[in-house]
Design an enzyme around this catalytic site. Structure first.
Site, PDB file in Angstrom:
ATOM      1  N   SER A  24       0.804  -1.227   0.000  1.00  0.00           N
ATOM      2  CA  SER A  24       0.000   0.000   0.000  1.00  0.00           C
ATOM      3  C   SER A  24       0.835   1.274   0.000  1.00  0.00           C
ATOM      4  O   SER A  24       0.534   2.207  -0.757  1.00  0.00           O
ATOM      5  CB  SER A  24      -0.969  -0.010   1.188  1.00  0.00           C
ATOM      6  OG  SER A  24      -1.935  -1.029   1.038  1.00  0.00           O
ATOM      7  N   LYS A  72      -8.507  -6.557  11.479  1.00  0.00           N
ATOM      8  CA  LYS A  72      -9.734  -6.357  10.719  1.00  0.00           C
ATOM      9  C   LYS A  72     -10.993  -6.528  11.574  1.00  0.00           C
ATOM     10  O   LYS A  72     -11.963  -5.775  11.421  1.00  0.00           O
ATOM     11  CB  LYS A  72      -9.756  -7.287   9.507  1.00  0.00           C
ATOM     12  CG  LYS A  72      -8.720  -6.898   8.458  1.00  0.00           C
ATOM     13  CD  LYS A  72      -8.941  -7.601   7.139  1.00  0.00           C
ATOM     14  CE  LYS A  72      -7.998  -7.071   6.079  1.00  0.00           C
ATOM     15  NZ  LYS A  72      -8.265  -7.652   4.751  1.00  0.00           N
ATOM     16  N   ASP A 108     -12.699  -4.525  -1.507  1.00  0.00           N
ATOM     17  CA  ASP A 108     -12.240  -5.659  -2.310  1.00  0.00           C
ATOM     18  C   ASP A 108     -13.185  -5.956  -3.474  1.00  0.00           C
ATOM     19  O   ASP A 108     -12.742  -6.272  -4.585  1.00  0.00           O
ATOM     20  CB  ASP A 108     -12.080  -6.901  -1.444  1.00  0.00           C
ATOM     21  CG  ASP A 108     -10.838  -6.851  -0.566  1.00  0.00           C
ATOM     22  OD1 ASP A 108      -9.898  -6.111  -0.920  1.00  0.00           O
ATOM     23  OD2 ASP A 108     -10.812  -7.544   0.470  1.00  0.00           O
ATOM     24  N   GLY A 134     -13.757 -18.127   1.689  1.00  0.00           N
ATOM     25  CA  GLY A 134     -13.098 -17.260   2.667  1.00  0.00           C
ATOM     26  C   GLY A 134     -13.524 -15.816   2.517  1.00  0.00           C
ATOM     27  O   GLY A 134     -14.528 -15.499   1.868  1.00  0.00           O
ATOM     28  N   ILE A 219      -8.073 -14.541  -8.145  1.00  0.00           N
ATOM     29  CA  ILE A 219      -7.650 -13.408  -7.320  1.00  0.00           C
ATOM     30  C   ILE A 219      -6.250 -13.608  -6.747  1.00  0.00           C
ATOM     31  O   ILE A 219      -5.692 -12.698  -6.133  1.00  0.00           O
ATOM     32  CB  ILE A 219      -8.664 -13.075  -6.197  1.00  0.00           C
ATOM     33  CG1 ILE A 219      -8.697 -14.136  -5.110  1.00  0.00           C
ATOM     34  CG2 ILE A 219     -10.055 -12.846  -6.783  1.00  0.00           C
ATOM     35  CD1 ILE A 219      -9.503 -13.717  -3.880  1.00  0.00           C
TER      36      ILE A 219
END
Length: 278
Positions: A24, A72, A108, A134, A219
């Site tokens: 990031s 999270k 996402d 998931g 992904i």
């Protein structure tokens, strides 16, 4: 335009422990430089006292942060406002600090759909088979459903697939053992499992019964071309790799913190890919 930092600089970052793995700062730094924004994006290694750290950042005028492991769930509990998509997915990866308080979202799904669009893959009205149950699967399934696709999920543990379908009731469940036999019923195939990731066994699926128009997405982005994507490309199917989702999911946070909806371009893609030693 050259980048500048002043006393009015906007600040954001990524919170996690550890955060050394996060790309990031690299991609947000690229955008800050590209758009000449008076701002900075920093890694924030928070080992403990997550709530105190977040509230301190907000009090100090920081605009917000991405959240990665192990925080999270803690972020979910801390938010004053949780956007609908994040609530349905059950996970938060982006915090914005504004007049409403601490606002949590999950980007996402946005990143996934943007990656499909970048690859020229349409979603509306399509029949999609999603492999895996998931957190990534939840985001993908929700995004596809919101984009008016007809979604079916298959997972090695059927119970976990059923749990996703219970939280997103418009989604059907397919037995894992039927994934190859049923492939001809679908327009889209999306792998959200770790199968095919570097160090993992490949995904075992036979695409020979698929329609010629099948589109395949994975992904996973290490390796960039997974065995599934290689099989699909060699069979002539349109494909979308996982790096686009990684890059595009960062856009909503950047826009909220720095006021610009950034462009994902080839130089950024190459810059981030270089860190994975492809």
């Amino acid at each position: 335009m050259s980048r500048r930092l002043t006393g009015n600089a906007r600040i954001a970052g990524v919170i996690g422990w550890p955060v050394t793995h996060s790309r990031s700062p690299l991609l947000h730094g690229y955008w800050l430089e590209r758009y000449g924004i008076d701002g900075t994006y920093i890694p924030l290694a928070v080992e403990r006292d997550f709530e105190a750290a977040v509230r301190g950042l907000r009090a100090a005028g920081v605009r917000g942060a991405n959240v990665t492991k192990p925080w999270k769930e803690a972020a979910f509990a801390l938010c004053d406002v949780i956007q609908t998509s994040a609530r349905r997915i059950g996970a938060i990866n982006t915090l914005v600090f504004d007049e409403r308080g601490i606002v949590g979202s999950n980007t996402d799904g946005f990143g996934f759909l943007a990656g499909l669009g970048e690859a020229g893959i349409a979603v509306d009205g399509k029949r999609a088979l999603v492999l895996g149950a998931g957190g990534g699967s939840r985001a993908v399934c929700h995004a596809l459903s919101e984009a008016h696709a007809h979604v079916t999920i298959a997972n090695r543990s059927r119970r976990r697939a059923e749990q996703v379908a219970e939280s997103l009731p418009e989604i059907a469940v397919l037995d894992w053992e039927r994934r190859s036999r049923a492939i001809g019923d679908y327009d889209l195939l999306i792998n959200t499992t770790s199968l095919g990731m570097a160090g993992s066994e490949p995904l075992d699926i036979d695409l020979s019964g698929a329609q010629a128009s099948l589109c395949v997405s994975d992904i996973v982005y290490v390796p960039l071309e997974t065995p599934l994507l290689r099989q699909a490309r060699q069979a002539g199917f349109k494909t979308a790799d996982g790096i686009a989702m990684l890059l595009h999911q960062a856009r909503p946070g950047f826009k909220a913190w720095f006021g610009v909806d950034p462009v994902v371009d080839q130089p950024l893609r190459s810059l981030v890919l270089a860190t994975f030693n492809h």
